[in-house]
Motif scaffolding. Sequence first.
Motif, PDB file in Angstrom:
ATOM      1  N   PRO A  58      65.849  63.323  83.447  1.00 27.13           N
ATOM      2  CA  PRO A  58      64.463  63.182  82.987  1.00 27.13           C
ATOM      3  C   PRO A  58      64.350  62.815  81.512  1.00 27.13           C
ATOM      4  O   PRO A  58      63.372  62.182  81.093  1.00 27.13           O
ATOM      5  CB  PRO A  58      63.865  64.574  83.252  1.00 27.13           C
ATOM      6  N   TYR A  59      65.322  63.206  80.722  1.00 24.46           N
ATOM      7  CA  TYR A  59      65.277  62.935  79.281  1.00 24.46           C
ATOM      8  C   TYR A  59      65.960  61.625  78.910  1.00 24.46           C
ATOM      9  O   TYR A  59      65.769  61.121  77.799  1.00 24.46           O
ATOM     10  CB  TYR A  59      65.973  64.059  78.520  1.00 24.46           C
ATOM     11  N   THR A  60      66.789  61.107  79.788  1.00 26.13           N
ATOM     12  CA  THR A  60      67.652  59.997  79.399  1.00 26.13           C
ATOM     13  C   THR A  60      67.402  58.693  80.129  1.00 26.13           C
ATOM     14  O   THR A  60      67.405  57.628  79.516  1.00 26.13           O
ATOM     15  CB  THR A  60      69.131  60.376  79.613  1.00 26.13           C
ATOM     16  N   SER A  61      67.185  58.755  81.437  1.00 25.81           N
ATOM     17  CA  SER A  61      67.196  57.517  82.208  1.00 25.81           C
ATOM     18  C   SER A  61      65.980  57.290  83.095  1.00 25.81           C
ATOM     19  O   SER A  61      65.768  56.179  83.581  1.00 25.81           O
ATOM     20  CB  SER A  61      68.454  57.465  83.096  1.00 25.81           C
ATOM     21  N   LEU A  62      65.167  58.302  83.322  1.00 25.25           N
ATOM     22  CA  LEU A  62      64.006  58.115  84.183  1.00 25.25           C
ATOM     23  C   LEU A  62      62.870  57.460  83.406  1.00 25.25           C
ATOM     24  O   LEU A  62      62.553  57.856  82.291  1.00 25.25           O
ATOM     25  CB  LEU A  62      63.526  59.448  84.760  1.00 25.25           C
ATOM     26  N   THR A  63      62.257  56.450  84.009  1.00 24.88           N
ATOM     27  CA  THR A  63      61.103  55.808  83.401  1.00 24.88           C
ATOM     28  C   THR A  63      59.869  56.695  83.559  1.00 24.88           C
ATOM     29  O   THR A  63      59.870  57.670  84.326  1.00 24.88           O
ATOM     30  CB  THR A  63      60.824  54.455  84.068  1.00 24.88           C
ATOM     31  N   GLU A  64      58.788  56.324  82.861  1.00 28.89           N
ATOM     32  CA  GLU A  64      57.544  57.087  82.996  1.00 28.89           C
ATOM     33  C   GLU A  64      57.056  57.062  84.445  1.00 28.89           C
ATOM     34  O   GLU A  64      56.566  58.067  84.959  1.00 28.89           O
ATOM     35  CB  GLU A  64      56.474  56.514  82.066  1.00 28.89           C
ATOM     36  N   ALA A  65      57.203  55.924  85.112  1.00 24.47           N
ATOM     37  CA  ALA A  65      56.777  55.825  86.513  1.00 24.47           C
ATOM     38  C   ALA A  65      57.618  56.725  87.413  1.00 24.47           C
ATOM     39  O   ALA A  65      57.103  57.367  88.335  1.00 24.47           O
ATOM     40  CB  ALA A  65      56.866  54.375  86.989  1.00 24.47           C
ATOM     41  N   GLN A  66      58.918  56.795  87.143  1.00 23.90           N
ATOM     42  CA  GLN A  66      59.793  57.665  87.933  1.00 23.90           C
ATOM     43  C   GLN A  66      59.490  59.133  87.668  1.00 23.90           C
ATOM     44  O   GLN A  66      59.546  59.964  88.587  1.00 23.90           O
ATOM     45  CB  GLN A  66      61.248  57.347  87.628  1.00 23.90           C
ATOM     46  N   LEU A  67      59.171  59.474  86.438  1.00 22.91           N
ATOM     47  CA  LEU A  67      58.798  60.851  86.124  1.00 22.91           C
ATOM     48  C   LEU A  67      57.520  61.238  86.868  1.00 22.91           C
ATOM     49  O   LEU A  67      57.389  62.364  87.351  1.00 22.91           O
ATOM     50  CB  LEU A  67      58.589  61.016  84.617  1.00 22.91           C
ATOM     51  N   PRO A 125      77.007  62.508  79.074  1.00 21.47           N
ATOM     52  CA  PRO A 125      75.674  61.902  78.944  1.00 21.47           C
ATOM     53  C   PRO A 125      75.080  61.436  80.268  1.00 21.47           C
ATOM     54  O   PRO A 125      73.863  61.283  80.370  1.00 21.47           O
ATOM     55  CB  PRO A 125      75.920  60.706  78.015  1.00 21.47           C
ATOM     56  N   ALA A 126      75.937  61.234  81.256  1.00 18.29           N
ATOM     57  CA  ALA A 126      75.455  60.782  82.566  1.00 18.29           C
ATOM     58  C   ALA A 126      75.142  61.936  83.513  1.00 18.29           C
ATOM     59  O   ALA A 126      74.836  61.710  84.689  1.00 18.29           O
ATOM     60  CB  ALA A 126      76.489  59.862  83.204  1.00 18.29           C
ATOM     61  N   ASP A 127      75.190  63.151  83.025  1.00 19.88           N
ATOM     62  CA  ASP A 127      74.892  64.317  83.856  1.00 19.88           C
ATOM     63  C   ASP A 127      73.489  64.163  84.454  1.00 19.88           C
ATOM     64  O   ASP A 127      72.507  64.037  83.723  1.00 19.88           O
ATOM     65  CB  ASP A 127      74.970  65.578  82.998  1.00 19.88           C
ATOM     66  N   PRO A 128      73.352  64.158  85.778  1.00 19.22           N
ATOM     67  CA  PRO A 128      72.029  63.966  86.395  1.00 19.22           C
ATOM     68  C   PRO A 128      71.025  65.060  86.049  1.00 19.22           C
ATOM     69  O   PRO A 128      69.810  64.850  86.180  1.00 19.22           O
ATOM     70  CB  PRO A 128      72.341  63.948  87.897  1.00 19.22           C
ATOM     71  N   ALA A 129      71.505  66.207  85.597  1.00 17.68           N
ATOM     72  CA  ALA A 129      70.589  67.299  85.248  1.00 17.68           C
ATOM     73  C   ALA A 129      69.666  66.913  84.095  1.00 17.68           C
ATOM     74  O   ALA A 129      68.554  67.438  83.984  1.00 17.68           O
ATOM     75  CB  ALA A 129      71.382  68.552  84.888  1.00 17.68           C
ATOM     76  N   ILE A 130      70.138  66.008  83.227  1.00 22.05           N
ATOM     77  CA  ILE A 130      69.317  65.625  82.075  1.00 22.05           C
ATOM     78  C   ILE A 130      68.709  64.235  82.242  1.00 22.05           C
ATOM     79  O   ILE A 130      68.199  63.657  81.281  1.00 22.05           O
ATOM     80  CB  ILE A 130      70.115  65.701  80.755  1.00 22.05           C
ATOM     81  N   GLY A 184      49.108  76.863  80.555  1.00 19.07           N
ATOM     82  CA  GLY A 184      49.517  77.141  81.920  1.00 19.07           C
ATOM     83  C   GLY A 184      50.437  76.120  82.557  1.00 19.07           C
ATOM     84  O   GLY A 184      50.742  76.222  83.749  1.00 19.07           O
ATOM     85  N   TYR A 185      50.904  75.143  81.787  1.00 16.55           N
ATOM     86  CA  TYR A 185      51.839  74.169  82.342  1.00 16.55           C
ATOM     87  C   TYR A 185      53.204  74.821  82.540  1.00 16.55           C
ATOM     88  O   TYR A 185      53.627  75.662  81.751  1.00 16.55           O
ATOM     89  CB  TYR A 185      51.950  72.951  81.426  1.00 16.55           C
ATOM     90  N   ARG A 186      53.900  74.392  83.594  1.00 14.64           N
ATOM     91  CA  ARG A 186      55.148  75.041  83.996  1.00 14.64           C
ATOM     92  C   ARG A 186      56.360  74.215  83.591  1.00 14.64           C
ATOM     93  O   ARG A 186      56.516  73.070  84.042  1.00 14.64           O
ATOM     94  CB  ARG A 186      55.145  75.266  85.510  1.00 14.64           C
ATOM     95  N   PRO A 187      57.253  74.758  82.752  1.00 14.87           N
ATOM     96  CA  PRO A 187      58.446  74.010  82.357  1.00 14.87           C
ATOM     97  C   PRO A 187      59.500  74.003  83.461  1.00 14.87           C
ATOM     98  O   PRO A 187      59.669  74.985  84.188  1.00 14.87           O
ATOM     99  CB  PRO A 187      58.946  74.781  81.133  1.00 14.87           C
ATOM    100  N   LEU A 188      60.205  72.883  83.581  1.00 16.73           N
ATOM    101  CA  LEU A 188      61.290  72.749  84.549  1.00 16.73           C
ATOM    102  C   LEU A 188      62.653  72.860  83.871  1.00 16.73           C
ATOM    103  O   LEU A 188      63.608  73.355  84.464  1.00 16.73           O
ATOM    104  CB  LEU A 188      61.179  71.405  85.275  1.00 16.73           C
ATOM    105  N   SER A 189      62.743  72.379  82.640  1.00 10.75           N
ATOM    106  CA  SER A 189      63.964  72.500  81.846  1.00 10.75           C
ATOM    107  C   SER A 189      63.644  72.208  80.395  1.00 10.75           C
ATOM    108  O   SER A 189      62.562  71.691  80.075  1.00 10.75           O
ATOM    109  CB  SER A 189      65.043  71.524  82.343  1.00 10.75           C
ATOM    110  N   LEU A 190      64.575  72.573  79.511  1.00 15.44           N
ATOM    111  CA  LEU A 190      64.457  72.302  78.084  1.00 15.44           C
ATOM    112  C   LEU A 190      65.712  71.575  77.620  1.00 15.44           C
ATOM    113  O   LEU A 190      66.795  71.760  78.188  1.00 15.44           O
ATOM    114  CB  LEU A 190      64.296  73.597  77.286  1.00 15.44           C
ATOM    115  N   LEU A 191      65.560  70.765  76.584  1.00 15.86           N
ATOM    116  CA  LEU A 191      66.691  70.099  75.954  1.00 15.86           C
ATOM    117  C   LEU A 191      66.559  70.298  74.450  1.00 15.86           C
ATOM    118  O   LEU A 191      65.529  69.930  73.876  1.00 15.86           O
ATOM    119  CB  LEU A 191      66.701  68.609  76.287  1.00 15.86           C
ATOM    120  N   CYS A 192      67.560  70.905  73.827  1.00 17.34           N
ATOM    121  CA  CYS A 192      67.463  71.129  72.385  1.00 17.34           C
ATOM    122  C   CYS A 192      68.843  71.179  71.751  1.00 17.34           C
ATOM    123  O   CYS A 192      69.851  71.397  72.431  1.00 17.34           O
ATOM    124  CB  CYS A 192      66.684  72.397  72.066  1.00 17.34           C
ATOM    125  N   GLU A 193      68.883  70.992  70.447  1.00 22.31           N
ATOM    126  CA  GLU A 193      70.125  71.126  69.699  1.00 22.31           C
ATOM    127  C   GLU A 193      70.558  72.586  69.679  1.00 22.31           C
ATOM    128  O   GLU A 193      69.725  73.500  69.768  1.00 22.31           O
ATOM    129  CB  GLU A 193      69.929  70.626  68.272  1.00 22.31           C
TER     130      GLU A 193
END
Length: 268
Positions: free
Chosen positions: A15-24, A8-13, A50-59
């Motif tokens: 943006p979904y787990t620990s970054l605040t809106e201001a940090q995003l 869960p602490a993987d830095p790759a994720i 036309g928005y560009r995805p950087l990563s996806l998170l899904c089940e």
Amino acid sequence: MIIHITDPADPAIAPYTSLTEAQLRNRLDPSQSMFIAESPKVIRVALDAGYRPLSLLCEEKHISGDAADIIARCPDVPVYTGSREMLAGITGYTLTRGVLAAMHRPAPLPVEKVLENARRVAVIDGVVDTTNIGAIFRSAAALGIDAVLLTPTSCDPLNRRAVRVSMGTIFLVPWTWLEGGYSQLSALGFKTVAMALRNDSIELDSPVLKSEPRLAIVLGTEGDGLADEAIGTSDYVVTIPMSHGVDSLNVAAASAVAFWELCKNQAL
């Protein structure tokens, strides 16, 4: 590119787990600025716009299900996945919508560019509630508003909840920040319509408003309404007629009424 997450602490994720809106948002380095879009429907709207995805998170189950077409459209984008239980633990809630996307935040457009061909625009002044921001954008898209401007004191439209409430319509209506004040609108040929409770106000269905070729509809905060300065610089002050002793509507509800009335008979 499917990547299974076990830590869960993987830095790759982050943006979904620990970054605040201001940090995003990351104003110090615009190239790293991003936002989160939730649900396949909203993500599809963003991609179409036309928005560009950087990563996806899904089940895992959604990789070949609800997210399959999105993944196919983004073959080089990392897709982070794991069990339903693990992802619920990571994000703090169950991914009932199946998929999240971290997307690149484009640089704001100049006001002149956003308003180039606009005739009816909304100005959101000091509205900080994310639900109201999303609802205003949804009404703007549905009812014929050509563009939306926000004062710097307003909530970010790409806030996660605002995007979700808007059902992706934030990606459909051109918008930007109004940094130069209301004089900028006047210089571009717009008459401003302040939505406010004042004794000198006119009613929303006044013919004089319909005759104006370019109108900017100014909406204020949920509690105190528009500041006196904003009202004082407006060309018109407008009130929605009320019944049963009610004096006002929530800003999102008021926006829908105003957009419907002032955009009627305009070519959409």
